[in-house]
Design an enzyme around this catalytic site. Structure first.
Site, PDB file in Angstrom:
ATOM      1  N   LYS A  13      -2.850  20.645 109.845  1.00  0.00           N
ATOM      2  CA  LYS A  13      -3.059  20.006 111.148  1.00  0.00           C
ATOM      3  C   LYS A  13      -3.598  20.975 112.208  1.00  0.00           C
ATOM      4  CE  LYS A  13       0.835  19.041 112.981  1.00  0.00           C
ATOM      5  NZ  LYS A  13       1.370  19.455 114.283  1.00  0.00           N
ATOM      6  N   ARG A  88       6.060  12.880 119.611  1.00  0.00           N
ATOM      7  CA  ARG A  88       6.901  12.929 118.409  1.00  0.00           C
ATOM      8  C   ARG A  88       7.876  11.755 118.334  1.00  0.00           C
ATOM      9  NH1 ARG A  88       7.515  17.578 115.207  1.00  0.00           N
ATOM     10  NH2 ARG A  88       9.670  17.024 114.788  1.00  0.00           N
ATOM     11  N   ARG A 127       0.683  30.134 102.136  1.00  0.00           N
ATOM     12  CA  ARG A 127       0.168  30.475 103.457  1.00  0.00           C
ATOM     13  C   ARG A 127       0.275  31.973 103.711  1.00  0.00           C
ATOM     14  NH1 ARG A 127       1.588  26.583 108.357  1.00  0.00           N
ATOM     15  NH2 ARG A 127       3.760  27.051 107.860  1.00  0.00           N
ATOM     16  N   ARG A 160       5.220  33.953 105.400  1.00  0.00           N
ATOM     17  CA  ARG A 160       6.361  33.707 106.278  1.00  0.00           C
ATOM     18  C   ARG A 160       7.619  33.450 105.459  1.00  0.00           C
ATOM     19  NH1 ARG A 160       4.956  29.237 110.636  1.00  0.00           N
ATOM     20  NH2 ARG A 160       3.726  30.607 111.961  1.00  0.00           N
ATOM     21  N   ARG A 171      12.245  20.558 106.785  1.00  0.00           N
ATOM     22  CA  ARG A 171      11.298  20.343 107.886  1.00  0.00           C
ATOM     23  C   ARG A 171      10.479  19.073 107.658  1.00  0.00           C
ATOM     24  NH1 ARG A 171       8.385  25.842 107.690  1.00  0.00           N
ATOM     25  NH2 ARG A 171       6.816  24.884 109.002  1.00  0.00           N
TER      26      ARG A 171
END
Ligand SMILES: [Zn+2]
Length: 217
Positions: A13, A88, A127, A160, A171
């Site tokens: 995103k 949200r 990532r 991360r 999440r």
């Protein structure tokens, strides 16, 4: 063009929002960035925000709306934006409609990046981030030119630690639960286009642009 971009963590995103911002010459408004920035200020809203966060409370819709409204009232947002991370909740989505209506503006499209959860997990594990300049990569879908090294500044890239699958699952679950009603809200208004996110960055961008320009919807 007034665009809202939605998608779970790992859907790409942020990357797409940045590309759209450059393509249409409109600001990329990330709620995360706005909140971080507000934390450094000392006005009434920022004090309220710091208080909520320091006490471990959720930031209320009302305060969130106020902080976003302040950003959207700025000059650079008057001919469009890519909104990322907001709204949200349905209450926030309704507040956004009101903010825009007051300016004779409205949301043109809501882009929903859909990615299968198992794929997101795999993707998040891949990532890579730059310690120095904050650039992000993905070893599969968006690799740096030279392995482990930032294209922008030549620094070393890292993974991360919160990208392990447990946290990721949580999440995504939270994201899904919270945003489903928002997606339904926009779907009923005929604004929602769902784009397959599990494809190379440029392929997803093309689908998004086609949808925004109503070539396919
Ligand atoms: Zn870098």
């Amino acid at each position: 063009m007034f665009i809202v971009i939605m998608g779970p963590p790992g859907s790409g995103k942020g990357t797409q929002a940045k590309i759209l911002s450059e393509t249409y010459n409109i600001p990329h408004i990330s709620s995360g960035d706005i909140f971080r920035q507000a934390m450094t200020l000392n006005d009434e809203m920022s004090i309220e925000l710091k208080k909520a966060i320091n006490q471990g409370h959720l930031v209320s819709d009302e305060l969130t709306n106020k902080i976003i409204a302040r950003r959207l009232s700025q000059k650079d947002c008057q001919s469009g934006f890519v909104l990322d991370g907001y709204p949200r909740t349905v209450s926030q989505a309704k507040a956004l409609d009101t903010m825009l209506k007051d300016n004779n503006q409205k949301i043109d499209r809501v882009v929903n990046l859909y990615v299968d959860y198992r794929v997101i997990m795999e993707r998040l594990k891949k990532r890579l981030f730059c310690k120095s300049c904050g650039s992000s990569y993905n070893s599969v879908t968006n690799p740096p030119k030279s392995s482990g090294i930032c294209d922008q500044c030549g620094s070393e890239l890292y993974t991360r630690t919160d990208d392990n699958s447990n946290t990721v699952e949580e999440r995504i679950e939270v994201y899904d639960k919270v945003t489903k009603p928002v997606l339904e809200f926009y779907s009923k208004k005929g604004l929602l286009c769902t784009i397959q996110g599990n494809v190379p960055v440029e392929v997803a961008t093309k689908s998004i642009v086609d949808c925004l320009e109503e070539k396919s919807f």
